[in-house]
Scaffold this motif. Structure first.
Motif, PDB file in Angstrom:
ATOM      1  N   LEU A 430       0.914  -1.227   0.211  1.00  0.00           N
ATOM      2  CA  LEU A 430       0.035  -0.074   0.070  1.00  0.00           C
ATOM      3  C   LEU A 430       0.972   1.314  -0.012  1.00  0.00           C
ATOM      4  O   LEU A 430       1.740   1.388   0.753  1.00  0.00           O
ATOM      5  CB  LEU A 430      -1.050   0.083   1.353  1.00  0.00           C
ATOM      6  CG  LEU A 430      -2.104  -1.145   1.145  1.00  0.00           C
ATOM      7  CD1 LEU A 430      -2.661  -0.939   2.747  1.00  0.00           C
ATOM      8  CD2 LEU A 430      -2.791  -1.132   0.379  1.00  0.00           C
ATOM      9  N   GLY A 431       0.666   2.304  -0.935  1.00  0.00           N
ATOM     10  CA  GLY A 431       1.354   3.324  -0.980  1.00  0.00           C
ATOM     11  C   GLY A 431       0.590   4.724  -0.580  1.00  0.00           C
ATOM     12  O   GLY A 431      -0.757   4.516  -0.369  1.00  0.00           O
ATOM     13  N   GLY A 432       1.301   5.747  -0.628  1.00  0.00           N
ATOM     14  CA  GLY A 432       0.633   7.033  -0.387  1.00  0.00           C
ATOM     15  C   GLY A 432       0.172   7.921  -1.317  1.00  0.00           C
ATOM     16  O   GLY A 432      -0.157   9.081  -1.127  1.00  0.00           O
ATOM     17  N   ASP A 433       0.286   7.315  -2.631  1.00  0.00           N
ATOM     18  CA  ASP A 433      -0.031   7.911  -3.881  1.00  0.00           C
ATOM     19  C   ASP A 433      -1.443   7.587  -4.397  1.00  0.00           C
ATOM     20  O   ASP A 433      -1.934   6.263  -4.307  1.00  0.00           O
ATOM     21  CB  ASP A 433       0.834   7.848  -5.053  1.00  0.00           C
ATOM     22  CG  ASP A 433       2.201   8.501  -4.756  1.00  0.00           C
ATOM     23  OD1 ASP A 433       2.482   8.972  -3.563  1.00  0.00           O
ATOM     24  OD2 ASP A 433       3.001   8.328  -5.846  1.00  0.00           O
ATOM     25  N   SER A 434      -2.148   8.769  -4.969  1.00  0.00           N
ATOM     26  CA  SER A 434      -3.592   8.145  -5.355  1.00  0.00           C
ATOM     27  C   SER A 434      -3.564   9.346  -6.721  1.00  0.00           C
ATOM     28  O   SER A 434      -2.933  10.670  -6.377  1.00  0.00           O
ATOM     29  CB  SER A 434      -4.620   7.958  -4.635  1.00  0.00           C
ATOM     30  OG  SER A 434      -4.631   9.162  -3.974  1.00  0.00           O
ATOM     31  N   PHE A 435      -4.261   9.232  -7.542  1.00  0.00           N
ATOM     32  CA  PHE A 435      -4.587  10.285  -8.489  1.00  0.00           C
ATOM     33  C   PHE A 435      -5.779  10.139  -9.444  1.00  0.00           C
ATOM     34  O   PHE A 435      -6.390   8.980  -9.033  1.00  0.00           O
ATOM     35  CB  PHE A 435      -3.362  10.467  -9.619  1.00  0.00           C
ATOM     36  CG  PHE A 435      -3.125   8.959 -10.539  1.00  0.00           C
ATOM     37  CD1 PHE A 435      -4.008   8.504 -11.401  1.00  0.00           C
ATOM     38  CD2 PHE A 435      -2.187   8.220  -9.813  1.00  0.00           C
ATOM     39  CE1 PHE A 435      -3.551   7.342 -12.197  1.00  0.00           C
ATOM     40  CE2 PHE A 435      -1.722   7.275 -10.418  1.00  0.00           C
ATOM     41  CZ  PHE A 435      -2.429   6.678 -11.824  1.00  0.00           C
ATOM     42  N   GLY A 436      -6.353  11.216  -9.974  1.00  0.00           N
ATOM     43  CA  GLY A 436      -7.697  10.936 -10.941  1.00  0.00           C
ATOM     44  C   GLY A 436      -7.803  12.192 -11.567  1.00  0.00           C
ATOM     45  O   GLY A 436      -7.018  12.927 -11.604  1.00  0.00           O
ATOM     46  N   TYR A 437      -8.826  11.943 -12.642  1.00  0.00           N
ATOM     47  CA  TYR A 437      -9.154  12.927 -13.629  1.00  0.00           C
ATOM     48  C   TYR A 437     -10.562  12.873 -13.840  1.00  0.00           C
ATOM     49  O   TYR A 437     -11.226  11.643 -13.941  1.00  0.00           O
ATOM     50  CB  TYR A 437      -8.361  12.915 -14.548  1.00  0.00           C
ATOM     51  CG  TYR A 437      -7.749  11.773 -15.385  1.00  0.00           C
ATOM     52  CD1 TYR A 437      -8.991  11.084 -16.249  1.00  0.00           C
ATOM     53  CD2 TYR A 437      -6.606  11.041 -15.254  1.00  0.00           C
ATOM     54  CE1 TYR A 437      -8.484   9.949 -16.750  1.00  0.00           C
ATOM     55  CE2 TYR A 437      -6.412   9.977 -15.880  1.00  0.00           C
ATOM     56  CZ  TYR A 437      -7.387   9.402 -16.598  1.00  0.00           C
ATOM     57  OH  TYR A 437      -7.102   8.269 -17.091  1.00  0.00           O
ATOM     58  N   SER A 438     -11.263  13.927 -14.384  1.00  0.00           N
ATOM     59  CA  SER A 438     -12.506  13.740 -14.557  1.00  0.00           C
ATOM     60  C   SER A 438     -13.187  14.920 -15.397  1.00  0.00           C
ATOM     61  O   SER A 438     -12.381  16.059 -15.217  1.00  0.00           O
ATOM     62  CB  SER A 438     -13.769  13.383 -13.628  1.00  0.00           C
ATOM     63  OG  SER A 438     -13.600  14.482 -12.603  1.00  0.00           O
ATOM     64  N   PHE A 439     -14.136  15.063 -16.092  1.00  0.00           N
ATOM     65  CA  PHE A 439     -14.793  16.250 -16.706  1.00  0.00           C
ATOM     66  C   PHE A 439     -15.837  16.858 -15.954  1.00  0.00           C
ATOM     67  O   PHE A 439     -16.806  16.358 -15.311  1.00  0.00           O
ATOM     68  CB  PHE A 439     -15.526  15.953 -17.942  1.00  0.00           C
ATOM     69  CG  PHE A 439     -14.590  15.489 -19.039  1.00  0.00           C
ATOM     70  CD1 PHE A 439     -14.209  16.531 -19.838  1.00  0.00           C
ATOM     71  CD2 PHE A 439     -14.304  14.314 -19.577  1.00  0.00           C
ATOM     72  CE1 PHE A 439     -13.172  16.539 -21.061  1.00  0.00           C
ATOM     73  CE2 PHE A 439     -13.255  14.163 -20.516  1.00  0.00           C
ATOM     74  CZ  PHE A 439     -12.905  15.141 -21.333  1.00  0.00           C
TER      75      PHE A 439
END
Length: 639
Positions: A430-439
Motif C-alpha cells: 500500500l502506498g501513499g499516492d493516488s490520482f484521478g481526472y474527470s470532466f
C-alpha cells in the motif's frame, strides 16, 4: 490540557518512584555495595539488598527487580516483615516504571497489608500515595482521590509536612481530571507550595509554580499564568534545574503566542530550543512546533516551513529511539526467558541422571513422559506454526485486497477529446499516492495527484480519503473549478496533528478545452511538465505541504496551452532515484527522458519507466511510482 496532565503525572511519578535524586556518587556506592555484598550476612545482607534494589531503579530495572525479589525471599526467611514490605514497594516502583500498573498495585497492597499489621503509619502513608498515583494513571480518579484523601488525613495526624504537601499537590491534579475543578485544584496546589516552602524543598516549589502556571494558562487566566510560569523559571534558574528551565521557557513562549505577542514568543521559544539542545528533547520538539505556528501567524512561511521540518525530523528521531528502546526491552525479556528455559533444561537433565542412577524403570517412565511431552509440544508448535502461517496468509490476502481496491479507484484511460495514460507502481503493498481526472463539464477537465508522507496502511487511508473527497466533490463550500480554493479548504480540514502527523503533497489543475487555458495550484508537489513544440514548460510552484499550517494561503497560476501539447503529472518517486553507486538522477535529466518519450515507438510511459529502472539497476523504486500523461488532440476545443 493533555500535555499539562502528562507533566503533572510525571512529577508525581518522580516523587513516587524515587523520592530523592540519584547523584553521581551513587554509582560509586553501587560498585562498593556489590563488591561487599557477598561478604555480608544476616541483617547486613538484607540491608545491602534493600539499598541495591532502590539505587538500581534509576539505572537498570531488571537488576532492581532481581535484587528486590532476592530481598523478599531473604526477608521472609529471616522473618523481617518491614524489609519485605520495603522490597515490595521497590517491586511496585519497577512495575510502575514499566507501565504495568496492575502488578504495581498488587505489590503496593501487599506492602500496605504488612505495614498495617506492623502499625507502621509512615509505611501506610507511602503506600496510599503510590496506590493513588497508580489509580490516577489508570484513569480511575475516584479511587485515586479516595486513597489520596486518606493519605492526607494520616499525614496531617502525623504532622508529616512533606507528605501533606505531596498529597495536596496530588489531589489538585486529581480534581482537574475528575470534574475540571481548576479553582479547587489551584487551592490544593497553593497549599502544597506553602508546605514545600516551609520545609525548603526548592525543586518541588519550582515544579508546583510551573504546574499552577499551566493550569491558569489552560483556563485562560493569563495574568496568573504569566506570574507563576515566570516564578518557576526564576527559581529553576536559581537551583540550576535545566529540565524545569526548558519546560518553563517553552510554556512562556506558548503563552505569548496565544496572546499574539509574537516577538516575545519567539524569544522564549528560541531560548527553550537552545537550553534543550543536548537533553530534554521533548521541550525542544514542542518549541519547534510552536515556533512554526508563530512564523505562520506572521506570514513568514519559509521560516515556518523550516521549523516544521525540524519538528518532523526530531519527532521521527524520538519515535525511532523509543522503538529501539522497546525492541531492546523485548530482547532483554527474550534473553531472560531463554536463560530461564536453559536453567529448566539443565535441571531436567539432573533429574534424569538421578532417576537413571536410582532405577531403570523410573528412567523408562520419565523418558516415556518426556517423549509424550515432546510429542505434544511438537503438535502444539506445529499447530501454532500453521496458525501463524494462516494468519500471515490472511494478512497478505487482506493487504492485496486493499491494494486492489486502491487500484480500482484509479480512473479509466481516455481517448476522446483528450487522451490519457498512466502508470502506478506502489513501493509497498500500500502506498501513499493516488490520482484521478474527470470532466467537470463538457469544457473543463480536472486532473490531480496526491502524495501522502510515508507508506503503508496509514498513508494509503489518508490518500484514498482525499482522493474520494475530490472525486465525489464532497468538500463543503468549495468551488472545484478553483484549484486554490480546493487546496485551501483541504488544508483547513486535514491538520496533520489530527492525522498521525501525516501531511500530503497535491497538484490540482483544471484545463478549459475551449480556451486551452490551464489553471492550477500545488502544495509541496513537483510541477507538472508540458511539452509544447519541443519546449519544456513547468506548471506550478512547490508551495507548503497540506496539513502543516491551516492558515496558509495557496494561489492559482494560469498557463496558455496549444493543441497537440502533452502534459506529464508525476510524484517525486519517479525522479528521486539513486542506484547502488549512489548516483542520483538530476531533474533536468528526468525532463529530457520525458521529452524523448514522445518520439519513441513504444508507449511513452513504458519508455520512461524502463529508462528510470535501468538507471536504478532495478525494477523496484524506493518510493511510489505514479505518472499521468495527458495529450491534447487536434481540434479538441471549439470548432
Amino acid at each position: 490540557m493533555m500535555y499539562l496532565k502528562a507533566v503533572s503525572y510525571f512529577i508525581c511519578a518522580i516523587i513516587f518512584l524515587f523520592h530523592a535524586e540519584i547523584h553521581s556518587q551513587n554509582y560509586h556506592e553501587l560498585d562498593s555495595l556489590k563488591k561487599e555484598f557477598d561478604e555480608k550476612s544476616g541483617e547486613e545482607k538484607i540491608s545491602a539488598l534493600a539499598e541495591l534494589s532502590y539505587l538500581y531503579l534509576n539505572i537498570d530495572i531488571d537488576s532492581a527487580v532481581n535484587f528486590a525479589n532476592a530481598g523478599v525471599a531473604l526477608a521472609q526467611e529471616m522473618n523481617k516483615p518491614s524489609y519485605e514490605a520495603s522490597f515490595k514497594k521497590n517491586l511496585a516502583r519497577s512495575s510502575y516504571f514499566r507501565s504495568d500498573l496492575e502488578t504495581s498495585l498488587t505489590y503496593l497492597f501487599d506492602a500496605l497489608k504488612i505495614y498495617e499489621n506492623l502499625k507502621d503509619t509512615a509505611g501506610v502513608i507511602n503506600c496510599y500515595y503510590g496506590i493513588s498515583i497508580s489509580y490516577m494513571s489508570r484513569s480511575e480518579f475516584e479511587l485515586a482521590r479516595s486513597y489520596a484523601e486518606s493519605g492526607l488525613n494520616l499525614a496531617q495526624a502525623q504532622n508529616d509536612l512533606e507528605r501533606i504537601a505531596a498529597f495536596n499537590d496530588l489531589i489538585g491534579d486529581i480534581l482537574l481530571d475528575i470534574d475540571q475543578d481548576y479553582e479547587g485544584a489551584i487551592a490544593y496546589k497553593i497549599k502544597a507550595i506553602e508546605y514545600y516552602e516551609f520545609i525548603e524543598y526548592d525543586f518541588e516549589v519550582c515544579v508546583s509554580y510551573y504546574n499552577i502556571g499551566n493550569v491558569y494558562k489552560a483556563y485562560k487566566n493569563y495574568d496568573e499564568a504569566e506570574y507563576y510560569l515566570k516564578k518557576a523559571l526564576e527559581l529553576a534558574n536559581h537551583i540550576n534545574n535545566f529540565e524545569v528551565i526548558s519546560a518553563s521557557l517553552n510554556s512562556i513562549g506558548e503563552f505569548y503566542f496565544i496572546q499574539k505577542e509574537f516577538s516575545k514568543a519567539r524569544e522564549y521559544l528560541n531560548q527553550a530550543i537552545k537550553n534543550s539542545q543536548n537533553s530534554y528533547q521533548k521541550f525542544r520538539l514542542l518549541s519547534y512546533k510552536t515556533l512554526a505556528q508563530v512564523d505562520s501567524a506572521e506570514g513568514n512561511f519559509a521560516d515556518a516551513y523550516e521549523n516544521q521540518i525540524k519538528y518532523n525530523a526530531l519527532f521521527d528521531s524520538l519515535s525511532n529511539i523509543a522503538n529501539v528502546e522497546k525492541i531492546h526491552e523485548l530482547e532483554k525479556k527474550y534473553q531472560n526467558e531463554k536463560k530461564q528455559a536453559q536453567i529448566e533444561v539443565l535441571a531436567k537433565e539432573n533429574e534424569i541422571q538421578t532417576l537413571w542412577r536410582n532405577s531403570f524403570i523410573g528412567a523408562f517412565v520419565f523418558a516415556f513422559i518426556l517423549a509424550v511431552g515432546l510429542y505434544n509440544r511438537y503438535r502444539y508448535k506445529s499447530k501454532t506454526g500453521k496458525e501463524l502461517e494462516r494468519l500471515n496468509n490472511q494478512l497478505e490476502d487482506e493487504l492485496s485486497q486493499a491494494a486492489r481496491y486502491i487500484q480500482s479507484l484509479l480512473p479509466p484511460k481516455l481517448n476522446e477529446k483528450i487522451s490519457t495514460d498512466w502508470k502506478f507502481i506502489p513501493s509497498a503493498h500500500l502506498g501513499g499516492d493516488s490520482f484521478g481526472y474527470s470532466f467537470l463539464d463538457e469544457d473543463n477537465f480536472l486532473f490531480y495527484l496526491i502524495d501522502v508522507s510515508g507508506h503503508g496502511v496509514g498513508a494509503a487511508l489518508l490518500s484514498t480519503t482525499v482522493h474520494n473527497i475530490i472525486k465525489a466533490k464532497s468538500l463543503r463550500n468549495t468551488d472545484f473549478y478553483n484549484p486554490a480554493e480546493v487546496l485551501n479548504n483541504l488544508n483547513k480540514n486535514f491538520d496533520m496533528e489530527e492525522h498521525d502527523n501525516k501531511y500530503f503533497a497535491l497538484w490540482y489543475g483544471v484545463l478549459n478545452l475551449s480556451s486551452l487555458e490551464l489553471t492550477c495550484a500545488s502544495a509541496f508537489h513537483p510541477p507538472a511538465i508540458g511539452i509544447s513544440n519541443g519546449d519544456i514548460i513547468q506548471f506550478g510552484n512547490k508551495e507548503m505541504m497540506i496539513g502543516a499550517f491551516p492558515d496558509y494561503e495557496y494561489y492559482n497560476l494560469v498557463y496558455q496551452l496549444s493543441e497537440d501539447d502533452a502534459i506529464f503529472l508525476f510524484s517525486d518517486g519517479c525522479f528521486e532515484i539513486h542506484n547502488d553507486l549512489e548516483s542520483n538522477l538530476e531533474f533536468k535529466d528526468f525532463l529530457s527522458i520525458l521529452k524523448s518519450s514522445l518520439n519513441k515507438k513504444e508507449e511513452a510511459l513504458d519508455y520512461i519507466h524502463s529508462q528510470l529502472a535501468s538507471l536504478k539497476n532495478s525494477d523496484g523504486f524506493d518510493d511510489d511510482f505514479s505518472i499521468i500523461k495527458i495529450e491534447l488532440k487536434t481540434n479538441s476545443g471549439v470548432q
